[in-house]
Write a protein that holds these residues in place. Structure first.
Motif, PDB file in Angstrom:
ATOM      1  N   SER A 229      76.921 100.711  -8.573  1.00  0.00           N
ATOM      2  CA  SER A 229      76.370 100.106  -9.782  1.00  0.00           C
ATOM      3  C   SER A 229      76.535 101.113 -10.917  1.00  0.00           C
ATOM      4  O   SER A 229      76.322 102.312 -10.717  1.00  0.00           O
ATOM      5  CB  SER A 229      74.897  99.753  -9.597  1.00  0.00           C
ATOM      6  N   ILE A 230      76.909 100.622 -12.091  1.00  0.00           N
ATOM      7  CA  ILE A 230      77.210 101.509 -13.214  1.00  0.00           C
ATOM      8  C   ILE A 230      76.380 101.113 -14.429  1.00  0.00           C
ATOM      9  O   ILE A 230      76.303  99.934 -14.786  1.00  0.00           O
ATOM     10  CB  ILE A 230      78.713 101.458 -13.576  1.00  0.00           C
ATOM     11  N   GLY A 231      75.756 102.105 -15.034  1.00  0.00           N
ATOM     12  CA  GLY A 231      75.074 101.914 -16.306  1.00  0.00           C
ATOM     13  C   GLY A 231      75.839 102.641 -17.404  1.00  0.00           C
ATOM     14  O   GLY A 231      76.325 103.751 -17.195  1.00  0.00           O
ATOM     15  N   ILE A 232      75.971 102.005 -18.568  1.00  0.00           N
ATOM     16  CA  ILE A 232      76.783 102.561 -19.655  1.00  0.00           C
ATOM     17  C   ILE A 232      75.948 102.641 -20.926  1.00  0.00           C
ATOM     18  O   ILE A 232      75.256 101.687 -21.290  1.00  0.00           O
ATOM     19  CB  ILE A 232      78.034 101.700 -19.922  1.00  0.00           C
ATOM     20  N   ALA A 233      76.039 103.780 -21.595  1.00  0.00           N
ATOM     21  CA  ALA A 233      75.414 103.960 -22.908  1.00  0.00           C
ATOM     22  C   ALA A 233      76.469 104.503 -23.856  1.00  0.00           C
ATOM     23  O   ALA A 233      77.398 105.192 -23.437  1.00  0.00           O
ATOM     24  CB  ALA A 233      74.230 104.913 -22.827  1.00  0.00           C
ATOM     25  N   ARG A 234      76.328 104.223 -25.126  1.00  0.00           N
ATOM     26  CA  ARG A 234      77.286 104.684 -26.141  1.00  0.00           C
ATOM     27  C   ARG A 234      76.567 105.506 -27.194  1.00  0.00           C
ATOM     28  O   ARG A 234      75.385 105.281 -27.492  1.00  0.00           O
ATOM     29  CB  ARG A 234      77.989 103.497 -26.795  1.00  0.00           C
ATOM     30  N   SER A 235      77.296 106.463 -27.741  1.00  0.00           N
ATOM     31  CA  SER A 235      76.717 107.303 -28.789  1.00  0.00           C
ATOM     32  C   SER A 235      76.529 106.471 -30.054  1.00  0.00           C
ATOM     33  O   SER A 235      77.389 105.690 -30.448  1.00  0.00           O
ATOM     34  CB  SER A 235      77.634 108.491 -29.070  1.00  0.00           C
ATOM     35  N   GLY A 258      69.158  95.980 -10.417  1.00  0.00           N
ATOM     36  CA  GLY A 258      68.203  94.881 -10.364  1.00  0.00           C
ATOM     37  C   GLY A 258      68.852  93.516 -10.477  1.00  0.00           C
ATOM     38  O   GLY A 258      68.319  92.520  -9.986  1.00  0.00           O
ATOM     39  N   ALA A 259      70.024  93.471 -11.120  1.00  0.00           N
ATOM     40  CA  ALA A 259      70.744  92.199 -11.279  1.00  0.00           C
ATOM     41  C   ALA A 259      71.574  91.843 -10.056  1.00  0.00           C
ATOM     42  O   ALA A 259      72.254  90.815 -10.055  1.00  0.00           O
ATOM     43  CB  ALA A 259      71.635  92.260 -12.518  1.00  0.00           C
ATOM     44  N   GLY A 260      71.554  92.700  -9.039  1.00  0.00           N
ATOM     45  CA  GLY A 260      72.271  92.364  -7.819  1.00  0.00           C
ATOM     46  C   GLY A 260      73.236  93.411  -7.313  1.00  0.00           C
ATOM     47  O   GLY A 260      73.951  93.182  -6.343  1.00  0.00           O
ATOM     48  N   ARG A 261      73.326  94.574  -7.969  1.00  0.00           N
ATOM     49  CA  ARG A 261      74.219  95.660  -7.558  1.00  0.00           C
ATOM     50  C   ARG A 261      75.689  95.235  -7.694  1.00  0.00           C
ATOM     51  O   ARG A 261      76.004  94.092  -7.974  1.00  0.00           O
ATOM     52  CB  ARG A 261      73.929  96.137  -6.125  1.00  0.00           C
ATOM     53  N   GLY A 262      76.563  96.225  -7.477  1.00  0.00           N
ATOM     54  CA  GLY A 262      77.992  95.947  -7.515  1.00  0.00           C
ATOM     55  C   GLY A 262      78.474  95.428  -8.852  1.00  0.00           C
ATOM     56  O   GLY A 262      79.318  94.529  -8.917  1.00  0.00           O
ATOM     57  N   ARG A 263      77.976  95.995  -9.946  1.00  0.00           N
ATOM     58  CA  ARG A 263      78.342  95.545 -11.286  1.00  0.00           C
ATOM     59  C   ARG A 263      78.035  96.657 -12.288  1.00  0.00           C
ATOM     60  O   ARG A 263      77.454  97.674 -11.937  1.00  0.00           O
ATOM     61  CB  ARG A 263      77.576  94.285 -11.656  1.00  0.00           C
ATOM     62  N   HIS A 264      78.454  96.448 -13.544  1.00  0.00           N
ATOM     63  CA  HIS A 264      78.103  97.421 -14.576  1.00  0.00           C
ATOM     64  C   HIS A 264      77.328  96.725 -15.682  1.00  0.00           C
ATOM     65  O   HIS A 264      77.432  95.510 -15.868  1.00  0.00           O
ATOM     66  CB  HIS A 264      79.347  98.118 -15.142  1.00  0.00           C
ATOM     67  N   ALA A 265      76.530  97.494 -16.405  1.00  0.00           N
ATOM     68  CA  ALA A 265      75.710  96.950 -17.481  1.00  0.00           C
ATOM     69  C   ALA A 265      75.655  97.963 -18.618  1.00  0.00           C
ATOM     70  O   ALA A 265      75.505  99.162 -18.378  1.00  0.00           O
ATOM     71  CB  ALA A 265      74.303  96.624 -16.988  1.00  0.00           C
TER      72      ALA A 265
END
Length: 547
Positions: A229-235, A258-265
């Protein structure tokens, strides 16, 4: 960027080494010049000596001095050259040792990625450079979803192998401008500059990593299915440090899980608000459970043939001092997540047993046990201890176990259920029909009752498939001699349909919503199910005020 920093360090070391080599080389060169400048004297004297070898006694003192000078000069050259080679070798070894030490101090020795401190340094430089070029920087946190299972099943050496394989996949997905690091355990971070108007580049990289890590990782020693699972933030203007990006990316990563794993947000402000709200709920749980703010509410259970009250399901409610009554959907998931569900359940059960112990002997209580509680091998003993302390009869208690919770550890569930049955406590299989091996569970565990999930009951008069499921479960219960309870009876039509199917017990808003103790006692009194002469319980007055 990390490569450029390493090149700069190497250049600095090369300049230092060149300065040392220049000094040593100067000594050697001086010896050669001296020898060349005076060598013709030595050669002439050497020729005279060779011509007079048979008359060695005629050699003068000046000739002996010239020979000694020549030999000394040669020795100086040889010594200087040897010393020069030793210094070069020592300097090279020292530089290599310094380079190794620098690498170890900056990187994770298992994966070769930067460590957290070095990642922060590289990221700060990248963000500053991106701002000058009117670009943004994305920070991705990559968390392996099921890595803990690998360590538990195959050991830490196999886990290290899988971590290296995962790091190789992440490395392969990144452009040359990216910087990668290992944060801790099975968590990695990636920093990369991108055009703020086009996030598709970052999305493509995240999708590739999720897809690749979603495939089986095959090594010489183990094959693992982990996922990521990947979380992404931008400057942005309000987020321009690595630590701020890490915090936001971590929030987004947990949202992806929390949305089900195996995805990025991608991080957005609503995630942060939800996190603040969730943390406030957890803090309220920790404070409110010892203070008795979590209390039982009672939902009536009706004999569908006679219409009489035969029991209540105990449901937890949070009576907050300032926010009023808070429904369970707002706090049960948080209680399960932070490990407080057992403490809250015990608190609610204790109060319910105290309040219901003097009701008519025909009235039972049904208490739902959370999946996390079924992991506790002492659960049965804790429930029996509550019964003894409160004086509530075991034969008037029915424990409800959800079907999904049995998948985690069936053998432990069998042990708990057996211990409860030995004390005279009855067992119900809750939410029947929503799991995958219901019949196997009915054979493996001595249940006394089946509860049909309310999603089928509420839709049975509108959806033929739901009606067919309810009818099939009713027939199954009849064939197994197991009584059926239907949840979610909301109108007379559903009530009538269930009676025709032979369902003998039901509950739902058609008979009444969950009630506080004062309203419950009024209902029981109207039905003649309370003793006529009885003094109030010690905490009844407080409960009536709350209601």
């Amino acid at each position: 960027m990390a490569k450029r920093r390493a090149d700069d360090n190497y250049a600095a070391r090369a300049v230092s080494r060149a300065r040392r080599d220049l000094v040593t080389g100067g000594i050697v060169l001086a010896g050669i010049v001296i020898f060349a400048g005076s060598g013709w004297h030595y050669v002439g004297s050497l020729e005279n000596l060779l011509g007079r070898t048979s008359h060695a006694r005629d050699i003068g003192s000046s000739d002996r001095m010239l020979i000694a000078g020549m030999l000394l000069n040669l020795a100086l050259i040889l010594f200087g050259w040897r010393r020069y080679r030793d210094l070069v070798t020592t300097s090279s070894q020292r530089d290599e040792a310094e380079a190794r030490a620098t690498t170890l101090a900056r990187t994770d020795d298992l994966t070769g990625f930067l460590n957290r401190r070095s990642l922060a340094e590289e990221g700060a430089a990248m963000i500053a450079q991106a701002m000058r070029r009117d670009k943004a920087v994305a920070l991705l946190i990559v968390d392996l979803d099921h890595f803990k299972t690998v360590n538990e099943m195959h050991g830490h050496l196999a886990g290290d192998t899988i971590l290296r394989a995962a790091a190789d996949i992440i490395r392969k997905a990144l452009p040359a401008s990216a910087v990668s690091g290992r944060l801790d355990g099975d968590e990695f971070a990636v920093l990369l500059p991108f055009d703020a108007r086009h996030t598709s580049t970052v999305d493509s990289i995240a999708d590739y990593i999720v897809g690749a890590l979603g495939q089986p990782l095959i090594t010489k020693t183990v094959t693992a299915h982990i996922g990521a699972s990947i979380g992404i933030a931008r400057s942005e203007s309000d987020c321009h440090s690595v630590e701020a990006l890490l915090r936001r990316a971590n929030i987004a990563m947990h949202a992806a899980k929390g949305a089900g794993r195996g995805r990025h947000a991608w991080f957005d402000a609503t995630m942060e608000r939800e996190l603040v709200s969730r943390n406030a709920v957890e803090a309220g749980l920790r404070e409110g459970i010892p203070l008795g703010q979590f209390v039982p509410y009672y939902e009536p259970q009706i004999d569908l043939e006679t219409g009489k009250i035969i029991g209540f399901e105990v449901l937890a409610r949070w009576e907050h001092p300032t926010r009023g009554v808070i429904p369970p959907d707002n706090f049960i998931p948080v209680a399960e997540e932070c490990g407080l569900i057992a403490d809250m359940s015990v608190s609610v059960m204790r109060r319910a047993f105290l309040e219901a112990r003097d009701w008519d002997p025909s009235i039972t209580l049904s208490v739902n046990i959370a999946p996390a509680q079924l992991k506790d091998p002492w659960l049965a003993q804790k429930i029996v201890k509550l019964l003894v302390e409160t004086g509530y009869p075991a034969n008037r208690l029915e424990i409800e176990i959800t079907e999904s919770s049995l998948f985690q550890n069936l053998s432990l569930a069998q042990s708990i259920v057996g211990s409860l049955k030995n004390q005279g406590i009855r067992l119900a299989l809750d939410d029947f029909g929503t799991g995958y091996s219901s019949l196997a569970h009915l054979r493996a565990l001595p249940f006394d009752r089946i509860k049909i999930d309310k999603s089928f009951v509420t839709a049975m008069n509108k959806d033929p498939e739901s009606a067919a499921i309810v009818n099939a479960i009713s027939r199954l219960g009849e064939s197994l001699n197991l009584p059926i309870t239907a949840e979610g009876i909301e109108d007379q039509g559903i009530y009538d349909s269930l009676r025709k199917m032979g369902c003998n017990k039901g509950q739902g808003w058609h008979f009444g919503k969950p009630m506080a103790i004062a309203a419950t006692r009024r209902l029981l009194a109207e039905a003649g199910l309370l003793p006529s002469a009885r003094g109030p319980l010690p905490d009844e007055g407080l409960a009536q005020k709350r209601a």
